[in-house]
Structure formats: structure tokens, C-alpha cells
Scaffold this active site. Structure first.
Site, PDB file in Angstrom:
ATOM      1  N   LYS A  75      34.867  18.821  28.757  1.00 17.47           N
ATOM      2  CA  LYS A  75      36.256  19.295  28.760  1.00 17.47           C
ATOM      3  C   LYS A  75      36.348  20.561  27.923  1.00 17.47           C
ATOM      4  O   LYS A  75      35.872  20.563  26.793  1.00 17.47           O
ATOM      5  CB  LYS A  75      37.163  18.212  28.173  1.00 17.47           C
ATOM      6  CG  LYS A  75      38.629  18.614  28.079  1.00 17.47           C
ATOM      7  CD  LYS A  75      39.451  17.548  27.357  1.00 17.47           C
ATOM      8  CE  LYS A  75      40.904  17.995  27.289  1.00 17.47           C
ATOM      9  NZ  LYS A  75      41.714  17.062  26.483  1.00 17.47           N
ATOM     10  N   CYS A 125      44.264  15.022  14.918  1.00 23.32           N
ATOM     11  CA  CYS A 125      43.722  13.877  15.645  1.00 23.32           C
ATOM     12  C   CYS A 125      43.245  12.749  14.747  1.00 23.32           C
ATOM     13  O   CYS A 125      42.751  11.734  15.244  1.00 23.32           O
ATOM     14  CB  CYS A 125      42.566  14.336  16.534  1.00 23.32           C
ATOM     15  SG  CYS A 125      43.058  15.603  17.729  1.00 23.32           S
ATOM     16  N   CYS A 132      46.756  12.467  17.741  1.00 22.08           N
ATOM     17  CA  CYS A 132      47.481  13.729  17.597  1.00 22.08           C
ATOM     18  C   CYS A 132      48.903  13.679  18.143  1.00 22.08           C
ATOM     19  O   CYS A 132      49.794  14.347  17.603  1.00 22.08           O
ATOM     20  CB  CYS A 132      46.699  14.868  18.243  1.00 22.08           C
ATOM     21  SG  CYS A 132      46.463  14.714  20.025  1.00 22.08           S
ATOM     22  N   LYS A 165      33.775  17.989  24.104  1.00 19.87           N
ATOM     23  CA  LYS A 165      35.142  18.524  24.126  1.00 19.87           C
ATOM     24  C   LYS A 165      35.183  19.739  23.204  1.00 19.87           C
ATOM     25  O   LYS A 165      34.958  19.627  22.001  1.00 19.87           O
ATOM     26  CB  LYS A 165      36.150  17.465  23.670  1.00 19.87           C
ATOM     27  CG  LYS A 165      37.592  17.967  23.656  1.00 19.87           C
ATOM     28  CD  LYS A 165      38.535  16.868  23.195  1.00 19.87           C
ATOM     29  CE  LYS A 165      39.970  17.363  23.131  1.00 19.87           C
ATOM     30  NZ  LYS A 165      40.898  16.300  22.671  1.00 19.87           N
ATOM     31  N   TYR A 171      45.407  17.690  37.283  1.00 23.95           N
ATOM     32  CA  TYR A 171      46.845  17.590  37.558  1.00 23.95           C
ATOM     33  C   TYR A 171      47.152  17.884  39.023  1.00 23.95           C
ATOM     34  O   TYR A 171      48.291  17.701  39.459  1.00 23.95           O
ATOM     35  CB  TYR A 171      47.614  18.554  36.646  1.00 23.95           C
ATOM     36  CG  TYR A 171      47.382  18.270  35.181  1.00 23.95           C
ATOM     37  CD1 TYR A 171      48.144  17.317  34.518  1.00 23.95           C
ATOM     38  CD2 TYR A 171      46.380  18.918  34.470  1.00 23.95           C
ATOM     39  CE1 TYR A 171      47.920  17.029  33.179  1.00 23.95           C
ATOM     40  CE2 TYR A 171      46.150  18.643  33.136  1.00 23.95           C
ATOM     41  CZ  TYR A 171      46.914  17.696  32.490  1.00 23.95           C
ATOM     42  OH  TYR A 171      46.680  17.399  31.168  1.00 23.95           O
ATOM     43  N   ARG A 182      41.813  22.868  15.401  1.00 21.97           N
ATOM     44  CA  ARG A 182      40.929  21.695  15.455  1.00 21.97           C
ATOM     45  C   ARG A 182      39.444  22.075  15.455  1.00 21.97           C
ATOM     46  O   ARG A 182      38.599  21.299  15.876  1.00 21.97           O
ATOM     47  CB  ARG A 182      41.264  20.868  16.705  1.00 21.97           C
ATOM     48  CG  ARG A 182      42.663  20.244  16.676  1.00 21.97           C
ATOM     49  CD  ARG A 182      42.962  19.501  17.971  1.00 21.97           C
ATOM     50  NE  ARG A 182      44.135  18.679  17.868  1.00 21.97           N
ATOM     51  CZ  ARG A 182      45.376  19.081  18.121  1.00 21.97           C
ATOM     52  NH1 ARG A 182      45.587  20.349  18.477  1.00 21.97           N
ATOM     53  NH2 ARG A 182      46.404  18.252  18.011  1.00 21.97           N
ATOM     54  N   CYS A 187      43.756   8.829  20.876  1.00 20.82           N
ATOM     55  CA  CYS A 187      43.793   9.894  19.885  1.00 20.82           C
ATOM     56  C   CYS A 187      45.093   9.765  19.106  1.00 20.82           C
ATOM     57  O   CYS A 187      46.091   9.240  19.633  1.00 20.82           O
ATOM     58  CB  CYS A 187      43.696  11.263  20.556  1.00 20.82           C
ATOM     59  SG  CYS A 187      43.442  12.613  19.381  1.00 20.82           S
ATOM     60  N   SER A 226      44.885  21.616  31.301  1.00 20.91           N
ATOM     61  CA  SER A 226      46.211  22.183  31.541  1.00 20.91           C
ATOM     62  C   SER A 226      46.178  23.692  31.722  1.00 20.91           C
ATOM     63  O   SER A 226      46.897  24.241  32.568  1.00 20.91           O
ATOM     64  CB  SER A 226      47.143  21.820  30.388  1.00 20.91           C
ATOM     65  OG  SER A 226      46.630  22.308  29.150  1.00 20.91           O
ATOM     66  N   GLU A 252      26.006  15.696  21.902  1.00 24.13           N
ATOM     67  CA  GLU A 252      27.206  14.841  21.822  1.00 24.13           C
ATOM     68  C   GLU A 252      27.219  13.821  22.961  1.00 24.13           C
ATOM     69  O   GLU A 252      27.560  12.657  22.760  1.00 24.13           O
ATOM     70  CB  GLU A 252      28.464  15.710  21.888  1.00 24.13           C
ATOM     71  CG  GLU A 252      28.676  16.626  20.692  1.00 24.13           C
ATOM     72  CD  GLU A 252      29.520  15.982  19.615  1.00 24.13           C
ATOM     73  OE1 GLU A 252      29.855  14.780  19.735  1.00 24.13           O
ATOM     74  OE2 GLU A 252      29.857  16.691  18.645  1.00 24.13           O
ATOM     75  N   ARG A 300      49.457  20.889  24.922  1.00 24.24           N
ATOM     76  CA  ARG A 300      50.085  20.650  23.617  1.00 24.24           C
ATOM     77  C   ARG A 300      51.594  20.825  23.693  1.00 24.24           C
ATOM     78  O   ARG A 300      52.335  20.189  22.939  1.00 24.24           O
ATOM     79  CB  ARG A 300      49.446  21.551  22.567  1.00 24.24           C
ATOM     80  CG  ARG A 300      48.019  21.076  22.279  1.00 24.24           C
ATOM     81  CD  ARG A 300      47.255  21.946  21.329  1.00 24.24           C
ATOM     82  NE  ARG A 300      45.884  21.423  21.222  1.00 24.24           N
ATOM     83  CZ  ARG A 300      44.854  22.122  20.824  1.00 24.24           C
ATOM     84  NH1 ARG A 300      45.018  23.389  20.478  1.00 24.24           N
ATOM     85  NH2 ARG A 300      43.652  21.577  20.758  1.00 24.24           N
TER      86      ARG A 300
END
Length: 354
Positions: A265, A128, A120, A201, A337, A234, A118, A298, A250, A211
Site C-alpha cells: 500500500k 496510530c 488513528c 505500507k 473504491y 507518520r 488501527c 484514496s 516487512e 484522512r
């Protein structure tokens, strides 16, 4: 009366009737990579997560690998001075992530290295893709889908040339998987690299801490486009979270374009999409040639950490339960994570983790 409680009256009975389990092989650990040496910068909104220079990344990945997790996902984070309108640092021949891939593959040949594709993190405006004047609103800018595709494809090629096993386009540009697959197939050195599509997404509020970590929030385009208004978010290219069927469409498109992995996601708010896609496309079966991935993002991570820190939830139990929920909905691989923490604690989570 059917006595279901007989299946739950002891730990042995509960274990015997459990039909979903979690393995370290199911987990993918994300890392944020920065330039320099001996850099480890904590991300305040993601407790326990840091941006790492390549040497620190190798050290961290070695510990991860020893704990049993053999898959990583890399995000590049560059200084503002290295960003430009076209995100050139993303696809230069010796870019940050290409060097990180080479270092990881040299130190840990058995590690599966996945790279985010990406622009971004590398564009001065934080979007992006490339910008163009909007066709629907005077004085506004929009992200140009088709002119972005060759740059994503070139970024993927540089990562594959460095040794990446899988490239993961997350820009949500229409046709990104096809463009990358075609570019990789042009060269015998890169044709074996697989594509993991960020297929469904969503334009989600759960990305906020990411971010912060990646420095990828939409910013300023005035230097290149004086007098034009930059898109504030976005939503013109990431999916509207009120849709039910577009996610499946998609995913179908990415499979058709050559993705070996497809993704939903975020994870927890979209378990319905994950489950429906698994059923619709027969993913998770032995005959399936495409694998289903979910990203515990996140914001999900930060919320669970905050609740545990405040004593509102038992940390180990809620981490494990959240991951089991994602696995139960159909994910074969989970980007989280928590991957290293779960692997290191696998003997203490009631013996559940295999």
C-alpha cells in the site's frame, strides 16, 4: 523478423493472447462507517464516496453483493467528542465497527467482512498508537510501539467476536500481526479469524483524501502532553518510500508472524515491490498459503476521478487498465473504491471482466 502484431490484429486475437484477467472475486470495497441513522456524508476529495451510518452501509453492501462483489473493508469514523488519547472507542466491547460487522453478517451472511485495525481514527491526536516522550528529542513525542500492541490486539478481538472474517492491522507497529494472532488464538470463538497485514505500507502523500474521509490526520496532543511537540507525520513508523528491500523484509515478518494475507500500500507507485514480493515468496501459486493484496488508495482513486472528470482520460478504460496493472504485478486481491462501479459495469468493459 518475429511478427508480434499477428497477436493483436483483432479483438479475438488480443483476447486469446491475454494472460491476465480481472474478476469481481478479486475486488474488495472499502467503506467508512459513522454513528447514527440514515447518515450519508459525501467526502469532497473522493467523488462518489460517502461516510455511511450502519443502516446505510447495509443497504450499500447489499447492492454491492448483488453486483457480485462479496468482500468489504470497514473503517470506523467517530466524532471528535468520542476520541481520546488512548483511542478507547476502537476497542470498547460494543464499538462502532463491531456493531457494523454484526449488522452486515445478519443481513448478508455470505459477505466476507474485513475490518481495519488501527487507532488513528479514534485518538484525539490522530496517530496510530499511544504517545510517549521521545528518547531522541527533548520536548517531542513519539508513538510507542510496544504499549500499542495490546490495544490493537483487543480491537481485533472485539471485531472477531462480532463476526469479522479477517482483521487487517494497518498501524505499522512492529509485531502487530503476532500480537493479534496470539490474542485471537486464545479463544475458540476467534481463532478462525484471519489476519491481513498491511505489511509494506509506505508513508505516502497518496493518503490525503482518506484522512479527510476518516478524520485521521495528526492533530493536537496538548491536553494530555502540555508543552510537548506532536509528530507532524507518520514517517517514524510507516515505511520510507525510498527503500527497496525493507518492504520485502516487512512482508516476510508478517508471514512469519501468522498473516494469511499480506499487503502492499499504495498500489500503483509500488508495483515493483508488489512484483518482487510475489516472486520472492511464491505468492499467487496454488501451493501458497498466503495471499497477496494491494490497496489502490484514496489518492490514486481521486487522481483518476479528476482526470476523467476533466475529460483527460476515458474513465472506464483507465479504471480497468489500472486494476489490470495491479493484478499483473501479482495482486490476488485488490482493495479499490472503484469495486462497485467496476462490478456494475462489467458487461460494458469490452466484456473483459469475468
Amino acid at each position: 523478423m518475429i511478427r508480434f502484431r499477428q497477436t493483436r490484429d483483432s479483438q479475438a486475437e488480443r483476447d486469446r493472447h491475454a494472460d491476465v484477467d480481472l474478476s469481481v472475486d478479486d475486488l474488495i470495497m472499502p467503506y467508512f462507517v459513522v454513528e447514527g441513522r440514515d447518515r450519508q456524508e459525501a467526502v469532497p476529495s473522493m467523488p462518489g464516496v460517502s461516510r455511511l451510518s450502519i443502516d446505510r452501509l447495509v443497504d450499500e453492501a447489499r447492492g454491492l453483493y448483488c453486483a457480485g462483489v462479496s468482500k468489504v473493508l470497514l473503517f470506523g469514523v467517530v466524532d471528535d467528542k468520542d476520541k481520546d488519547e488512548r483511542g478507547s472507542a476502537a476497542y470498547s466491547s460494543d464499538n462502532l465497527i463491531a456493531r457494523a460487522v454484526r449488522a452486515l453478517k445478519s443481513a448478508l451472511p455470505g459477505m466476507t467482512v474485513i475490518t481495519d485495525i488501527c487507532l488513528c481514527e479514534y485518538t484525539s491526536h490522530g496517530h496510530c498508537g499511544l504517545l510517549r516522550p521521545s528518547v531522541s528529542e527533548a520536548g517531542a513525542l513519539d508513538v510507542d510501539n510496544d504499549s500499542t500492541l495490546p490495544l490493537l490486539a483487543e480491537m481485533a478481538r472485539t471485531h472477531a467476536m462480532a463476526g469479522a472474517d479477517i482483521v487487517a492491522p494497518s498501524a505499522m507497529m512492529d509485531g502487530q500481526v503476532a500480537a493479534i494472532r496470539a490474542r485471537l488464538d486464545e479463544d475458540p470463538q476467534t481463532e478462525d479469524c484471519q489476519v491481513m497485514g498491511y505489511s509494506a505500507k509506505y508513508a505516502s502523500a497518496f493518503y490525503g483524501p482518506f484522512r479527510d474521509a476518516a478524520g485521521s490526520a495528526p492533530g493536537d496532543a496538548s491536553a494530555s502532553w502540555p508543552g510537548f511537540k506532536l509528530p507532524a507525520n507518520r514517517k517514524t513508523y510507516q515505511m520510507d518510500y525510498r527503500t527497496r528491500t525493507q518492504g520485502l523484509e516487512e512482508i516476510a515478518a508478517d508471514i512469519q508472524e501468522g498473516a494469511a494475507y499480506v499487503m502492499v500500500k499504495p498500489a500503483m507507485p509500488y508495483l515493483d515491490i508488489l512484483a518482487r514480493a510475489t516472486d520472492k515468496f511464491g505468492l499467487g501459486t496454488e501451493s501458497a498459503h498466503v495471499k497477496m493484496v494491494a490497496y489502490q488508495v484514496s489518492g490514486e482513486y481521486a487522481m483518476l476521478c479528476a482526470a476523467a472528470e476533466n475529460g483527460w482520460l476515458d474513465r472506464d478504460r483507465v479504471i480497468y487498465e489500472s486494476l489490470i496493472g495491479i493484478k499483473r504485478a501479482g495482486a490476488e486481491l485488490i482493495i479499490t473504491y472503484f469495486a462497485k462501479e467496476v462490478a456494475e459495469k462489467r458487461l460494458t468493459l469490452n466484456g473483459y471482466l469475468k
